[in-house]
Design a protein around this motif. Structure first.
Motif, PDB file in Angstrom:
ATOM      1  N   SER A 150      35.463  22.276  61.643  1.00  0.00           N
ATOM      2  CA  SER A 150      36.303  21.824  62.938  1.00  0.00           C
ATOM      3  C   SER A 150      37.664  22.663  62.860  1.00  0.00           C
ATOM      4  N   ARG A 161      37.815  18.328  70.201  1.00  0.00           N
ATOM      5  CA  ARG A 161      36.752  17.306  69.890  1.00  0.00           C
ATOM      6  C   ARG A 161      35.507  17.573  70.926  1.00  0.00           C
ATOM      7  N   GLU A 171      31.856  18.273  70.091  1.00  0.00           N
ATOM      8  CA  GLU A 171      30.360  17.486  70.660  1.00  0.00           C
ATOM      9  C   GLU A 171      29.373  18.529  71.332  1.00  0.00           C
ATOM     10  N   LEU A 224      37.980  11.471  63.887  1.00  0.00           N
ATOM     11  CA  LEU A 224      36.798  11.884  64.412  1.00  0.00           C
ATOM     12  C   LEU A 224      35.543  10.846  64.275  1.00  0.00           C
ATOM     13  N   LEU A 257      31.671  10.497  66.236  1.00  0.00           N
ATOM     14  CA  LEU A 257      31.402  11.553  65.477  1.00  0.00           C
ATOM     15  C   LEU A 257      30.712  10.949  64.207  1.00  0.00           C
ATOM     16  N   ARG A 258      29.953  11.817  63.591  1.00  0.00           N
ATOM     17  CA  ARG A 258      29.084  11.260  62.462  1.00  0.00           C
ATOM     18  C   ARG A 258      29.051  12.546  61.229  1.00  0.00           C
TER      19      ARG A 258
END
Length: 397
Positions: free
Chosen positions: A46, A52, A56, A78, A83-84
């Motif tokens: 990141s 963001r 994605e 995040l 987000l994961r």
């Protein structure tokens, strides 16, 4: 229509300074990165993106899974927005963020923090111990991937972890698994001397030869040592992932049997420092435009701003590159200025106040610390404008 014409046409309604992301170039770069990974997933770094919405977009493409964050507050933010699978690539001493992690079941499930010493483990334990009903903390073990020779007198590579040998890694892994409330799930080793150093610099054959020799020796040494470290650690506990590499070493690192995923980020934007590799060629995707505001002399124009130096060892290679129109360069006695930047060269003769000069940043995500938004261009139009981290009011460093 060339790139300069496309960008000027797409952004004619905007007043510079502003930043642009060419979606066709982004897609091309991502596709090439996935091909180089040979089927192993790429965890998106990141710090090289810092938007963001763009993260994605990338994660929706084939070949990419998970995020490598640079701070724990960033990772919490995040995950809080959907987000994961976020790995924090650097150790954290943020006690408030650690307590928040331990108190939040979803964050604790999705975030993995980095450890390279029992001192860090002690700090994390002290930070989370006051939390009622605290959740298990996922841990990744950071391994030094630098190249060392001549009995330790010669070293190249990032100075990261003090853990270098299989026995050291096994000892730390044992210390982690013995502590209640912690689970060792991964291992990381970043070979900066291969992934982050171009092996095809221009104009210096001796340097080129030295870089290639060191990288080849380093890669052979690391393949063996990383394999032995993974073997030592997996005798203590099973690992969910073993992370390695970077944009410059994707195909090399992916060939290692023990590595399960690659980390990469700079390749999406393909900044200036990544022009100097033999193994791949990307397309510049992230640019910023500055307006011409003066013509102080024949063959000279001045643009507004531009002093966006990249981090790392100081030098001219850390300056943004005047990119379009071709044929512009910095005035040697001024360089890139805080408020204005003079540029010289034949192309300056055809520029007038109000025209744009397009620049490439030396590194990737640091560009987004200067701008609140990225204008996403497809073809010759802006199809969307998305915020950077800064545009969402987030400055994590």
């Amino acid at each position: 229509m060339d790139d300069r014409q496309r960008y000027d046409r797409a952004t004619a309604h905007l007043d510079p300074p502003f930043a642009l992301l060419d979606l066709a170039a982004l897609r091309s770069n991502a596709s090439e990165m996935a091909r180089r990974a040979g089927g192993k997933p790429i965890r998106v770094a990141s710090k090289s993106v810092r938007s963001r919405a763009v993260l994605e977009r990338i994660l929706a493409m084939n070949g990419f899974a998970g995020i490598m964050a640079f701070t724990l507050p960033e990772a919490l933010w995040l995950v809080g927005r959907g987000l994961r699978d976020v790995l924090v690539a650097y150790p954290t001493v943020d006690r408030a963020a650690l307590a928040e992690l331990a108190a939040d079941p979803r964050a604790a499930e999705e975030i993995t923090v980095m450890i390279d010493s029992t001192e860090q483990l002690d700090l994390v334990e002290a930070a989370v111990s006051p939390v009622n009903n605290r959740h298990e903390i996922r841990i990744c073990l950071d391994i030094d991937a630098g190249f060392v020779a001549l009995g330790g007198r010669f070293r190249v590579g990032a100075r990261r972890s003090p853990v270098r040998e299989p026995g050291q890694a096994a000892d730390l892994a044992s210390a982690i698994v013995k502590r209640p409330g912690f689970r060792l799930v991964g291992m990381m080793a970043y070979e900066a001397q291969i992934a982050g150093v171009g092996d095809n610099p221009r104009g210096n054959p001796a340097l080129t030869g030295a870089i290639r020799w060191i990288q080849a020796r380093s890669q052979r040494e690391l393949v063996v040592r990383r394999g032995r470290i993974v073997q030592a650690v997996t005798q203590i506990t099973d690992l969910e992932f073993v992370n390695g590499g970077g944009t410059g070493s994707i195909e090399k690192t992916a060939r290692e049997r023990v590595v399960t995923e690659i980390a990469a980020g700079s390749g999406f934007f393909h900044p200036r420092l990544f022009d100097f590799y033999r193994g791949f060629t990307g397309r510049p995707a992230a640019l910023f435009a500055l307006p011409v505001v003066r013509r102080p002399a024949p063959g000279v124009v001045t643009v507004l701003g531009g002093g966006y130096h990249a981090s790392g060892p100081p030098g001219r290679d850390r300056l943004p590159q005047p990119y379009l129109p071709c044929g512009l360069r910095y005035a040697p006695d001024e360089g890139a200025g805080e408020v204005q930047t003079p540029l010289i060269g034949q192309a300056a003769e055809d520029l007038r106040p109000g025209d744009r000069v397009w620049f490439r940043h030396a590194k990737a995500g640091e560009l987004c610390e200067r701008f609140a938004a990225l204008h996403l261009v497809d073809g010759d139009e802006v199809v969307e404008t998305v915020p950077t981290y800064r545009g969402e009011g987030r400055t994590f460093l």
